[in-house]
Write a protein that holds these residues in place. Structure first.
Motif, short mmCIF file in Angstrom:
data_model
loop_
_atom_site.label_atom_id
_atom_site.label_comp_id
_atom_site.label_asym_id
_atom_site.label_seq_id
_atom_site.Cartn_x
_atom_site.Cartn_y
_atom_site.Cartn_z
N ASP B 74 0.80 -1.23 0.00
CA ASP B 74 0.00 0.00 0.00
C ASP B 74 0.84 1.28 0.00
O ASP B 74 0.49 2.26 -0.66
CB ASP B 74 -0.90 0.05 1.24
CG ASP B 74 -2.07 -0.91 1.13
OD1 ASP B 74 -2.52 -1.16 0.01
OD2 ASP B 74 -2.53 -1.40 2.18
N ARG B 279 -6.09 5.95 5.36
CA ARG B 279 -6.62 6.68 4.19
C ARG B 279 -5.99 6.14 2.91
O ARG B 279 -6.68 5.89 1.92
CB ARG B 279 -6.33 8.17 4.37
CG ARG B 279 -6.95 9.06 3.32
CD ARG B 279 -6.04 9.18 2.11
NE ARG B 279 -6.63 10.01 1.08
CZ ARG B 279 -6.25 9.96 -0.21
NH1 ARG B 279 -5.33 9.14 -0.61
NH2 ARG B 279 -6.83 10.76 -1.08
N MET B 280 -4.69 5.95 2.91
CA MET B 280 -4.00 5.50 1.70
C MET B 280 -4.39 4.06 1.34
O MET B 280 -4.60 3.73 0.18
CB MET B 280 -2.49 5.63 1.87
CG MET B 280 -2.01 7.07 1.86
SD MET B 280 -2.30 7.93 0.29
CE MET B 280 -0.73 7.61 -0.55
N ALA B 281 -4.50 3.20 2.36
CA ALA B 281 -4.87 1.81 2.09
C ALA B 281 -6.28 1.73 1.52
O ALA B 281 -6.58 0.84 0.72
CB ALA B 281 -4.77 0.99 3.37
N SER B 282 -7.14 2.67 1.90
CA SER B 282 -8.54 2.61 1.49
C SER B 282 -8.83 3.33 0.18
O SER B 282 -9.80 3.01 -0.50
CB SER B 282 -9.45 3.21 2.57
OG SER B 282 -9.35 2.48 3.76
N LYS B 283 -8.02 4.32 -0.18
CA LYS B 283 -8.38 5.18 -1.30
C LYS B 283 -7.31 5.28 -2.38
O LYS B 283 -7.43 6.09 -3.31
CB LYS B 283 -8.73 6.59 -0.79
CG LYS B 283 -9.95 6.59 0.12
CD LYS B 283 -10.25 7.96 0.70
CE LYS B 283 -10.70 8.96 -0.34
NZ LYS B 283 -11.09 10.24 0.28
N PHE B 284 -6.25 4.49 -2.26
CA PHE B 284 -5.16 4.55 -3.24
C PHE B 284 -4.68 3.12 -3.43
O PHE B 284 -4.89 2.27 -2.56
CB PHE B 284 -4.04 5.44 -2.68
CG PHE B 284 -2.88 5.68 -3.62
CD1 PHE B 284 -3.08 6.29 -4.84
CD2 PHE B 284 -1.59 5.27 -3.27
CE1 PHE B 284 -2.00 6.52 -5.70
CE2 PHE B 284 -0.53 5.50 -4.12
CZ PHE B 284 -0.73 6.12 -5.34
N ASN B 285 -4.02 2.84 -4.55
CA ASN B 285 -3.59 1.46 -4.77
C ASN B 285 -2.13 1.36 -5.16
O ASN B 285 -1.73 0.44 -5.86
CB ASN B 285 -4.49 0.80 -5.82
CG ASN B 285 -5.03 -0.53 -5.34
OD1 ASN B 285 -4.43 -1.14 -4.47
ND2 ASN B 285 -6.14 -0.97 -5.88
N GLY B 286 -1.34 2.34 -4.72
CA GLY B 286 0.09 2.24 -4.96
C GLY B 286 0.53 2.83 -6.28
O GLY B 286 -0.28 3.19 -7.13
N VAL B 287 1.85 2.92 -6.43
CA VAL B 287 2.48 3.52 -7.60
C VAL B 287 2.95 2.40 -8.52
O VAL B 287 3.39 1.34 -8.05
CB VAL B 287 3.68 4.38 -7.15
CG1 VAL B 287 4.44 4.93 -8.35
CG2 VAL B 287 3.21 5.51 -6.24
#
Lengths: 402, 402
Positions: B74, B279-287
């Motif tokens: 993540d 927040r990042m784990a829930s709304k983003f999926n990495g680079v």
């Protein structure tokens, strides 16, 4: 410092983080027992040659004066927006224009961010079970009230279960927004055009918005099943559609997707296309150029043949899971126009208990239905994204412990 | 459908979109007049060989069974987080750990999204002039009140001008959050450690948060100028730092950056590191994996030598602009630890008028100071990111029309 308490108050961890944690704990304690992962919806087949070539060549070109690209257009390069509009819509009879498409780093990001368009007190409905991102994003924005006994106090749940054949009922009371995902994650089921039309008609009557997550559309093999909500008349006036290359072309680690917001989509005279354009121009800086070139290659004739071969591979896996379970007398759903198979747990076992049972006794990882919402309790999700060999072995192992 | 009226009500377009519009209109009308762009802060030199090789090789590997990568961790791959922690912090005496770093698709995205951590009624201060993203993101979240006469009613402005040598004053009243960007965009000026320490001390006293945008830190050439806010004692208890590879290594079109949130950063017992992780784990999926491999290559010995060469190239450009203007008797600031030169418009001309004058008479594109805030009126920004040849010619052309 006034913090957003809604983030701090979110229950437990993100579903797949919890799954990963339990799996890692098991592996640490049992390094000799190979685990088969049919849990998270992550693909295993490499990028297809047409995509790999375009990706690597564009990356290489970034090191040359002629081929270097700095900031790209806010909403995506024209070459890709045009390929999407033509291939994913216009050639299939759906009139979506290039200027109605917004490129992003993936459908999860868009599904999480689109709620920024809603007022703080907008009312939300989701199918239940549901992909957790829709709920978590709205909960973090403080829109869902209090979380008690597995439910958000202000969220409308549209239960999908064996009894209603996983066709969600219309909301009993008006809501501002409904999230729909078809082919469905997690149940693997689909809606026919007639079934989807009921939601479009309802949204138009109620001046509501539908966020339509079509991340799995590439798995559809039947013309009667809509690949886009815009096949339903009037949907351009009530729906936003999110699409992904993650499952279409194995982009889970490459990161690219797009969202369609028709120009006809307006409420109170406000254009959602314009509002989202402003949001994207202000808070995002576009997708990596080589990634956009990679995505463009999906639409070449070679690219299309190659990704179809991959999709066929996963479809066979889905069939093996589904048929294996059904032959053993287990209720299993989905898996036809979808990479997901949704099964009843044996004897109505709690889904996290079933998760632990499969992990410990069969070393097979799935996803507990309860993680997708209260109506997911007693169900379990298995995915078709592992290799053929592992999928076959996983089904054998699962059947042994049932 | 209840929409977020704060997005719909945002004034005008995003600054650089407006600049692009005026430039495109000019070019359409004057196709024979070559325009020199010293406007948007976009680099022109290609990715360096070490980065290009790593990028292209990783893209190529994505097409192989062994080298394929699906969803990544993540917050970024360990190989990159470790390289960042070591090279950008620990080896320079700043004790930031891998688990305090969150990888993203760029500092603009993070600078826009971090406000999700704040309560709806959190109070905000920005330096004036300022990078518009901090304001726009908070305005869209409804935190800034009404926009009238070029000012947001609930936003605290910390004016930076020739008179105070572009050193912002501390807020007169307490605020929850201060955004600082050093080396500064748009003025190109820097703060010494002593000057920055005043803000850290103020934040600690007032239990406030600093969002520190260090996107331009690679341009610093003097040890007295802090490359990180964490060089100031206590900053780990009051500051988040956003960093970017866009200017460091020409990643404007490659898209990668990172944000540091120390574990010591807590308010009311709530860990901002944990909240942002959720927040990042829930709304983003990495680079994208190949992008992360490209970023890792920046930290190799070859990568370091090669990016330093690029930075030196841009530094020469900045000096040419700054010295050219100063020699001609024009007030010019910044341009030393920064790719930006900030100049007074001649005769206090309005900055958009000066923009139009330079575009029409010299075919040089800059950015009007007023676009960065009320205190930017009467100033103009020029960037060092064009080629040496174009930079020299642009300065000559500018001096001719002054």
């Amino acid at each position: 410092m006034k913090l957003n308490k809604s983030i701090a108050a979110l229950p437990a961890g993100y579903l797949f983080a919890e799954v990963a944690k339990r799996v890692n704990t098991f592996i640490a304690a049992n390094p000799d027992k190979p685990v088969l992962r049919l849990g998270i919806g992550d693909v295993t087949r490499p990028l297809v040659p047409a995509v790999t070539d375009a990706f690597a060549n564009a990356a290489r070109a970034m090191g040359t004066k002629e081929g270097f690209h700095g900031y790209g257009p806010d909403f995506g390069y024209q070459f890709l927006l045009s390929a999407i509009a033509k291939n994913d819509y216009q050639n299939k009879g759906v009139m979506i224009g290039e200027d109605e498409i917004f490129l992003s780093d993936g459908a999860k990001t868009d599904c999480g961010a689109l709620q920024e368009l809603f007022a703080a007190d907008a009312t939300i409905a989701v199918t239940d079970p549901v992909y957790p991102v829709y709920i978590d994003a709205n909960a973090m924005a403080g829109r869902l009230g209090v979380y008690e006994n597995g439910r958000w106090s202000k969220l409308t749940y549209l239960p999908c279960n064996k009894e209603n054949s996983f066709v969600p009922p219309l909301p009993e009371k008006r809501v501002d927004v409904i999230y729909l995902c078809y082919p469905n994650n997690p149940t693997g089921t689909v809606l026919t055009k007639e079934q989807l039309k009921k939601f479009v008609d309802w949204a138009l009557e109620n001046e509501a918005l539908i966020i339509y997550d079509a991340a799995y559309k590439a798995f559809i093999t039947d013309d009667e099943i809509p690949f886009s909500i815009y096949q339903i008349p009037g949907a351009d006036k009530c729906a936003i559609e999110c699409c992904s290359y993650s499952k279409t072309a194995g982009f889970t680690g490459t990161r690219c997707g797009y969202t369609v917001i028709p120009k006809a989509l307006c409420f109170d005279g406000l254009s959602l296309n314009k509002m989202w354009g402003r949001r994207m121009a202000s808070k995002f800086n576009g997708v990596s150029y080589p990634v956009q070139k990679a995505a463009e290659a999906i639409y070449t004739p070679e690219g299309q043949v190659q990704i179809e071969e991959c999709l066929a591979y996963y479809r066979v896996n889905a069939m093996i899971i589904r048929d294996g379970l059904i032959k053993a007398g287990i209720d299993a759903f989905g898996g036809v126009h979808s990479p997901y198979v949704w099964m009843k747990t044996p004897g109505d076992m709690k889904s996290w208990d079933f998760f632990d049972l499969l992990l410990n006794q069969a070393q097979v990882v799935g996803t507990p239905g309860e993680g997708f919402g209260p109506s997911g309790e007693g169900y379990f999700r298995l995915t078709a994204f592992n290799t053929l060999e592992n999928t076959k072995e996983a089904v054998e192992r699962v059947l042994k412990v049932l």
